[in-house]
Design an enzyme around this catalytic site. Structure first.
Site, PDB file in Angstrom:
ATOM      1  N   ARG A 172       3.303 -14.710  -2.631  1.00 13.53           N
ATOM      2  CA  ARG A 172       3.662 -13.800  -3.716  1.00 13.53           C
ATOM      3  C   ARG A 172       5.158 -13.493  -3.673  1.00 13.53           C
ATOM      4  NH1 ARG A 172       0.900  -7.967  -5.204  1.00 13.53           N
ATOM      5  NH2 ARG A 172       1.384  -7.451  -3.033  1.00 13.53           N
ATOM      6  N   ASP A 452       0.828   0.540   0.685  1.00 12.71           N
ATOM      7  CA  ASP A 452       1.982  -0.277   0.375  1.00 12.71           C
ATOM      8  C   ASP A 452       2.664   0.328  -0.839  1.00 12.71           C
ATOM      9  OD1 ASP A 452       0.463  -1.021  -1.835  1.00 12.71           O
ATOM     10  OD2 ASP A 452       0.204  -3.097  -1.209  1.00 12.71           O
TER      11      ASP A 452
END
Length: 543
Positions: A172, A452
């Protein structure tokens, strides 16, 4: 700070690297790789800027009262009878995917974890310091070649790849909104997404093909099918430059913004030669809902913890992902379980694991082809559920004709509690997460969840929304800017007491984190991403 410029001959003309080239960096940032990066940056950086401006213009329309909707101009795409290019045989089973940052030990453990897929993440679970970005690329290069190893300097424990099957990597890159300010081309920062993609693809695409696999990507944070179109053009160009057949790249788009939920077919269509599927990025999706509808007082959300995947607006979104993907012949991936094991409390841990099991059961029964976990201990639970209910590698053949695309359902806000406990938890998460982020760590266990940037985003956006509309909390308190400032100060004092010394408190970046939290939660405007001002801090610190 050390760096390199084109006058030194090691990098292309017109490029400047405003950071230290440590030993080994010249291999991953080789002249050929940087030439490749420079070509892509020159050709496509302007398009990124245009798309970001389009986002701002579209948000202004939402702020003026327009609601997200299915696009009239792409109706033929939604109603058309078309499918994506065939998926490779080696990439048919994605039932459990683990995500995490790209530090060397994490890469090894994730590949060895027993998950089907590992998403090495340069985005939400990563802090984009120069060393994190470059060392991460080195780690992935070594992983692709099977040579990655690590010895813990503190314990002496050695880590290496095990023999036999390993997780497939789906990298990613950063979202379009983030820039790599350490690398300039013709005086302008390079889009972080292009930097991450170019360096990884240049070094690993052919090796992956030699390994019997291919280059795979997760594409984050997109808000329009036009942003997918740009990725597709970059893929076509990059494959041509390296002499790789068009369509070799396979990409999965995260549907993690509210506008994207109204353009799922269009996302798939723009990337149809390279499309592997869509993923339900649940935490960012909730954050985007608040951000997109920030000027609508009827869309004030209840407690973050109350917003489960059982909420009707989340069901409408996730089931539409399944319907869309399976109609077009690609994967519908479930969302992240951010829960982590609770040590020393068997009853509490069992309760958490039961929630994880129920979440994965819902996903597989809805038709998802796989799911995400943030912690290795959850892999066996997720696999057990999917193995029991999905006997084939995937369930793409299962059509969800019963699901109806419904604009009102996607925009429905649930009724629920707004509590002072959640206000305090949201603020604590913001401060502690941002302190870790500024310190160089993008993935932090807090309060039995793996936090996160996505989970921190929903926390701070929720506080901002409550302040903006003066939400009444349980007990009758009004969520005001004054109350938020008080809670921030109390949390900073609590952290100071926990650490036990002013030196540790200062070293932990908590004052900067407290300032950012205050800015994010009580500022006049809802900032697009908390990582943007935080990135300015780490750049100023020379990171």
């Amino acid at each position: 700070m050390g760096g390199a410029s084109s006058s030194e001959g090691a990098i292309p003309k017109g490029m400047d690297i405003l950071a230290e080239m440590k030993p080994g960096y010249e291999e991953i940032l080789s002249r050929d790789a940087l030439d490749f990066l420079a070509r892509l940056a020159r050709k496509y950086s302007g398009r990124v800027t245009e798309l970001l401006e389009r986002r701002r213009q579209q948000q202004a329309k939402y702020d003026a009262g327009e609601k997200p909707h299915f696009l009239a101009e792409t109706k033929k795409v939604r109603e058309g009878d078309w499918k994506v290019a065939p998926l490779p045989e080696w990439f048919q089973d994605r039932r459990v995917e683990i995500t995490g940052p790209t530090d060397r030990k994490m890469v090894i453990n994730a590949l060895n974890s027993g998950a089907n897929v590992y998403m090495p993440d340069f985005e939400d679970s990563n802090c984009p310091t120069w060393d994190n970005m470059v060392q991460g690329q080195i780690n992935l290069r070594d992983a692709v070649r099977g040579t990655v190893s690590y010895e813990d300097p503190a314990s002496g424990k050695k880590y290496a790849l095990k023999e036999g099957p390993r997780a497939i990597m789906v990298m990613r890159p950063r979202g379009w909104h983030l820039w790599e300010h350490h690398v300039l081309v013709d005086g302008h920062a390079v889009p972080g997404a292009i930097f991450d993609f170019a360096i990884y693809f240049f070094h690993n695409a052919k090796q992956l093909l030699d390994n019997g696999r291919g280059p795979l990507f997760y594409l984050p944070k997109m808000q329009s099918h036009l942003e997918c179109r740009l990725w597709n053009e970059i893929f076509v160009d990059a494959q041509k430059q390296l002499g790789i057949p068009n369509g070799t790249i396979k990409a999965t788009c995260l549907i993690e913004t509210l506008p994207a939920a109204f353009e799922m077919d269009e996302f798939v269509y723009e990337l149809r030669d390279h499309m592997a599927g869509l993923n339900c990025g649940r935490w960012d999706y909730m954050f985007s809902f608040i951000k997109t509808m920030r000027s609508d007082p009827s869309r004030v959300m209840p407690d973050r913890g109350f917003l489960t995947m059982e909420m009707p607006f989340m069901r409408a979104y996730t089931q539409l992902v399944v319907k869309t993907c399976h109609k077009r012949g690609c994967f519908a991936m479930g969302g992240m379980s951010a829960m982590i094991p609770i040590k020393g409390d068997e009853a509490a841990n069992n309760a958490v694991m039961d929630k994880v099991r129920a979440d994965k059961l819902r996903e597989v029964q809805d038709g998802h082809d796989g799911t995400w976990v943030a912690h290795p201990a959850l892999i066996s639970i997720a696999k057990e559920v999917f193995d029991e209910h999905m006997k084939t590698p995937n369930q793409i053949d299962r059509q969800r004709d019963d699901v109806v695309a419904d604009e009102d359902a996607l925009l429905q806000v649930p009724e629920g509690p707004r509590t002072e406990a959640t206000l305090r938890n949201n603020i604590a998460v913001c401060i502690r997460y941002m302190a870790a982020w500024i310190g160089g760590t993008g993935c932090v266990p807090l309060y039995n969840l793996m936090e996160d940037a996505a989970t921190a985003e929903i926390s701070r956006a929720q506080v901002w929304q409550w302040v903006r509309y003066g939400a009444t909390l349980d007990g009758g308190k009004v969520c005001s800017a004054e109350l938020v400032r008080e809670v921030i100060e109390e949390e900073l004092q609590a952290i100071h007491a926990e650490l036990g010394s002013s030196e540790k408190f200062a070293a932990g970046e908590y004052l900067d984190a407290g300032f950012l939290t205050k800015l994010m939660c009580i500022g006049r405007e809802l900032h697009d991403f908390l990582t943007l001002p935080a990135q300015d801090i780490i750049i100023a610190m020379g990171k």
